[in-house]
Write a protein that holds these residues in place. Structure first.
Motif, PDB file in Angstrom:
ATOM      1  N   GLY A  24       0.790  -1.226   0.000  1.00  0.00           N
ATOM      2  CA  GLY A  24       0.000   0.000   0.000  1.00  0.00           C
ATOM      3  C   GLY A  24       0.824   1.278   0.000  1.00  0.00           C
ATOM      4  O   GLY A  24       0.283   2.371  -0.026  1.00  0.00           O
ATOM      5  N   ARG A  25       2.145   1.149   0.001  1.00  0.00           N
ATOM      6  CA  ARG A  25       2.988   2.350  -0.042  1.00  0.00           C
ATOM      7  C   ARG A  25       3.644   2.487  -1.412  1.00  0.00           C
ATOM      8  O   ARG A  25       4.185   1.529  -1.946  1.00  0.00           O
ATOM      9  CB  ARG A  25       4.071   2.274   1.031  1.00  0.00           C
ATOM     10  N   PHE A  26       3.619   3.677  -1.919  1.00  0.00           N
ATOM     11  CA  PHE A  26       4.199   3.904  -3.234  1.00  0.00           C
ATOM     12  C   PHE A  26       5.620   4.453  -3.141  1.00  0.00           C
ATOM     13  O   PHE A  26       5.937   5.233  -2.242  1.00  0.00           O
ATOM     14  CB  PHE A  26       3.353   4.904  -4.020  1.00  0.00           C
ATOM     15  N   THR A  27       6.443   4.023  -4.072  1.00  0.00           N
ATOM     16  CA  THR A  27       7.790   4.577  -4.214  1.00  0.00           C
ATOM     17  C   THR A  27       7.954   5.069  -5.648  1.00  0.00           C
ATOM     18  O   THR A  27       7.481   4.417  -6.583  1.00  0.00           O
ATOM     19  CB  THR A  27       8.856   3.483  -3.946  1.00  0.00           C
ATOM     20  N   VAL A 174      -3.728  10.227  -2.365  1.00  0.00           N
ATOM     21  CA  VAL A 174      -2.581   9.383  -2.049  1.00  0.00           C
ATOM     22  C   VAL A 174      -1.546  10.146  -1.192  1.00  0.00           C
ATOM     23  O   VAL A 174      -0.771   9.533  -0.460  1.00  0.00           O
ATOM     24  CB  VAL A 174      -1.940   8.806  -3.348  1.00  0.00           C
ATOM     25  N   ASN A 175      -1.605  11.468  -1.234  1.00  0.00           N
ATOM     26  CA  ASN A 175      -0.573  12.258  -0.559  1.00  0.00           C
ATOM     27  C   ASN A 175      -0.986  12.962   0.729  1.00  0.00           C
ATOM     28  O   ASN A 175      -0.132  13.413   1.482  1.00  0.00           O
ATOM     29  CB  ASN A 175      -0.018  13.305  -1.525  1.00  0.00           C
ATOM     30  N   TYR A 176      -2.277  13.110   0.930  1.00  0.00           N
ATOM     31  CA  TYR A 176      -2.729  13.844   2.126  1.00  0.00           C
ATOM     32  C   TYR A 176      -3.829  13.079   2.852  1.00  0.00           C
ATOM     33  O   TYR A 176      -4.690  12.479   2.211  1.00  0.00           O
ATOM     34  CB  TYR A 176      -3.247  15.239   1.725  1.00  0.00           C
ATOM     35  N   ASN A 329       4.278  13.987  -1.253  1.00  0.00           N
ATOM     36  CA  ASN A 329       4.111  14.185   0.182  1.00  0.00           C
ATOM     37  C   ASN A 329       4.181  12.861   0.941  1.00  0.00           C
ATOM     38  O   ASN A 329       4.801  12.776   1.992  1.00  0.00           O
ATOM     39  CB  ASN A 329       2.775  14.885   0.453  1.00  0.00           C
ATOM     40  N   LYS A 330       3.523  11.848   0.375  1.00  0.00           N
ATOM     41  CA  LYS A 330       3.548  10.539   1.046  1.00  0.00           C
ATOM     42  C   LYS A 330       4.083   9.443   0.132  1.00  0.00           C
ATOM     43  O   LYS A 330       3.888   8.264   0.392  1.00  0.00           O
ATOM     44  CB  LYS A 330       2.141  10.190   1.548  1.00  0.00           C
ATOM     45  N   ILE A 331       4.730   9.855  -0.939  1.00  0.00           N
ATOM     46  CA  ILE A 331       5.337   8.864  -1.835  1.00  0.00           C
ATOM     47  C   ILE A 331       6.823   8.834  -1.547  1.00  0.00           C
ATOM     48  O   ILE A 331       7.463   9.882  -1.437  1.00  0.00           O
ATOM     49  CB  ILE A 331       5.047   9.216  -3.316  1.00  0.00           C
ATOM     50  N   GLU A 332       7.322   7.631  -1.384  1.00  0.00           N
ATOM     51  CA  GLU A 332       8.718   7.499  -0.994  1.00  0.00           C
ATOM     52  C   GLU A 332       9.650   7.768  -2.177  1.00  0.00           C
ATOM     53  O   GLU A 332       9.347   7.382  -3.308  1.00  0.00           O
ATOM     54  CB  GLU A 332       8.947   6.070  -0.499  1.00  0.00           C
ATOM     55  N   ILE A 333      10.753   8.412  -1.875  1.00  0.00           N
ATOM     56  CA  ILE A 333      11.762   8.632  -2.907  1.00  0.00           C
ATOM     57  C   ILE A 333      13.032   7.979  -2.411  1.00  0.00           C
ATOM     58  O   ILE A 333      13.619   8.408  -1.417  1.00  0.00           O
ATOM     59  CB  ILE A 333      11.937  10.132  -3.174  1.00  0.00           C
ATOM     60  N   ALA A 357      -0.625   7.398 -12.156  1.00  0.00           N
ATOM     61  CA  ALA A 357       0.323   6.312 -11.843  1.00  0.00           C
ATOM     62  C   ALA A 357      -0.100   5.488 -10.621  1.00  0.00           C
ATOM     63  O   ALA A 357       0.419   4.401 -10.404  1.00  0.00           O
ATOM     64  CB  ALA A 357       1.729   6.886 -11.629  1.00  0.00           C
ATOM     65  N   VAL A 358      -1.045   5.983  -9.833  1.00  0.00           N
ATOM     66  CA  VAL A 358      -1.487   5.221  -8.647  1.00  0.00           C
ATOM     67  C   VAL A 358      -2.690   4.333  -8.958  1.00  0.00           C
ATOM     68  O   VAL A 358      -3.159   3.600  -8.097  1.00  0.00           O
ATOM     69  CB  VAL A 358      -1.837   6.128  -7.439  1.00  0.00           C
ATOM     70  N   ARG A 359      -3.175   4.392 -10.191  1.00  0.00           N
ATOM     71  CA  ARG A 359      -4.341   3.567 -10.530  1.00  0.00           C
ATOM     72  C   ARG A 359      -3.927   2.150 -10.896  1.00  0.00           C
ATOM     73  O   ARG A 359      -3.063   1.960 -11.749  1.00  0.00           O
ATOM     74  CB  ARG A 359      -5.135   4.202 -11.688  1.00  0.00           C
ATOM     75  N   LYS A 360      -4.544   1.173 -10.237  1.00  0.00           N
ATOM     76  CA  LYS A 360      -4.251  -0.230 -10.555  1.00  0.00           C
ATOM     77  C   LYS A 360      -4.786  -0.542 -11.943  1.00  0.00           C
ATOM     78  O   LYS A 360      -5.892  -0.130 -12.283  1.00  0.00           O
ATOM     79  CB  LYS A 360      -4.967  -1.144  -9.571  1.00  0.00           C
TER      80      LYS A 360
END
Ligand SMILES: Nc1ncnc2c1ncn2[C@@H]1O[C@H](COP(=O)(O)OP(=O)(O)OP(=O)(O)O)[C@@H](O)[C@H]1O
Ligand SMILES: [Mg+2]
Length: 362
Positions: A24-27, A174-176, A329-333, A357-360
């Protein structure tokens, strides 16, 4: 689960983003941004326009080393028809079965010529009847086919088509964290359009593409200084902005060495004023309809949000706090150092492509 390249083909720039997901976490895998050309592509004939978009997309996919072939794209403005409708309560599955029939009366051309999609926004009770609020999206089949062809030519396959407004919604989500009882707005100020979303309790209640953007500002500057589009564009990026003194947006009493900046500001101020007026109008409409609350914050993004002090301008005119929508904001880099500069420069362009890009897709 698979994710596609978020591909945002705008009227001036193309943006690609690719993410990966785990638990559930995006990078971030990578992203890239490029202008399509120096002149707005709408001034070109269709074949030329498609060739330029195709070349830009190809270049970006190679440059960012993206191996994925599937892309998620979004459309906006006059390419789409968006309607908010209320229907007697039914499940998503049930709606799938009847959407073409239900949609017919809202679409200004033959239902056989459009591709339909919908989002159920929420459930309501009206006059004792349970209903669903639905965002209906129709795209002309010929438009879809053009994009399929264009991207096939770049070796890519369209996995899904969305609209800018929904992609922005997803980028926010996805970010807030959503706050119960809070209504915020997103304004993605692009080249031809400014996409405006009003998001209440995490649900987009209003979405509109205002036909004002950076191209209008460049045209203003081009007239004022009697310059060609490309030169005016350069001047806008280098010296354009809203002149402020202390915390107040003002135009007069500026030291003479800044005359050029004043001239630029004065040439674009009518257009900026129109944009803010359209936003105000949408906010008034939202706030006056039913029991709704007031908008507490505005997130800005889009290439034109890079115009100096535009955030302060909007905030002062609307009397609402404005902050940039941070697409990461909440996507890992993974490698912050490698991306730091690039994100500073291009971050404002990315929310739509990140929302795609977050859509399955599978
Ligand atoms: N530094 C800058 N200052 C002001 N404007 C800028 C700057 N950099 C880019 N822009 C403007 O940003 C716009 C492009 O932004 P963006 O990529 O968000 O639009 P787009 O997606 O191509 O267009 P649209 O969504 O309206 O079809 C252009 O009008 C460009 O002039
Ligand atoms: Mg755009």
């Amino acid at each position: 689960m698979a994710y596609a390249i978020g591909l945002d083909i705008g009227s001036y720039a193309v943006k690609v983003s690719l993410l990966k997901e785990r638990g559930g976490r995006f990078t971030l895998v990578n992203f890239a941004v490029s202008d399509i050309g120096e002149e707005p592509i709408d001034t070109l004939d269709p074949a030329q326009k498609n060739a330029m978009i195709q070349a830009t997309v190809k270049k970006l996919v190679i440059e960012s080393n993206l191996k994925t072939k599937d892309v998620a794209i979004s459309l906006a403005g006059d390419q789409i028809i968006v309607r908010y409708i209320k229907l007697a309560y039914m499940t998503k599955e049930e709606l799938k079965g009847v959407i073409r029939f239900e949609a017919e009366q809202y679409i200004p051309f033959s239902i056989d010529q459009v591709v339909l999609d919908f989002h159920i926004l929420g459930e309501i009770t009206e006059e004792g009847q349970k209903k669903i609020e639905v965002l209906l999206v129709a795209i002309k089949e010929e438009v879809v086919n053009q994009y399929i062809q264009l991207l096939q030519g770049a070796g890519l396959n369209i996995a899904l088509i969305d609209i800018d407004g929904m992609a922005l919604h997803n980028a926010l989500e996805v970010n807030y964290e959503k706050k119960e009882g809070e209504t915020v707005a997103i304004i993605n100020i692009g080249a031809k359009y400014s996409n405006l979303n009003i998001v209440e309790d995490g649900v987009t209640r209003f979405s509109r593409d205002i036909p004002i953007g950076g191209i209008n500002l460049t045209n203003d500057i081009s007239k004022e200084f009697n310059l060609g589009f490309a030169e005016a564009e350069k001047l806008k990026r280098e010296q354009g902005g809203i002149i402020i003194e202390s915390e107040n947006v003002i135009l007069t009493r500026i030291p003479s060495k800044e005359d050029k900046r004043v001239r630029i500001y004065s040439s674009i101020s009518t257009t900026l004023g129109k944009l803010v007026m359209e936003i105000r109008r949408a906010f008034d409409f939202y706030e006056s309809s039913s029991k709704k609350r007031s908008i507490s914050k505005v997130f800005v993004c889009g290439g034109t949000s890079k115009l100096q002090n535009i955030d302060k301008f909007i905030s002062e005119r609307l009397k609402i706090p404005v902050e940039p929508l941070n697409p990461f904001n909440k996507i890992e880099i993974a490698d912050v150092a490698a991306f730091d500069e690039k994100i500073k420069q291009y971050g404002p362009f990315l929310p739509v492509s990140i929302g795609l890009a977050v859509r399955k897709i599978k």
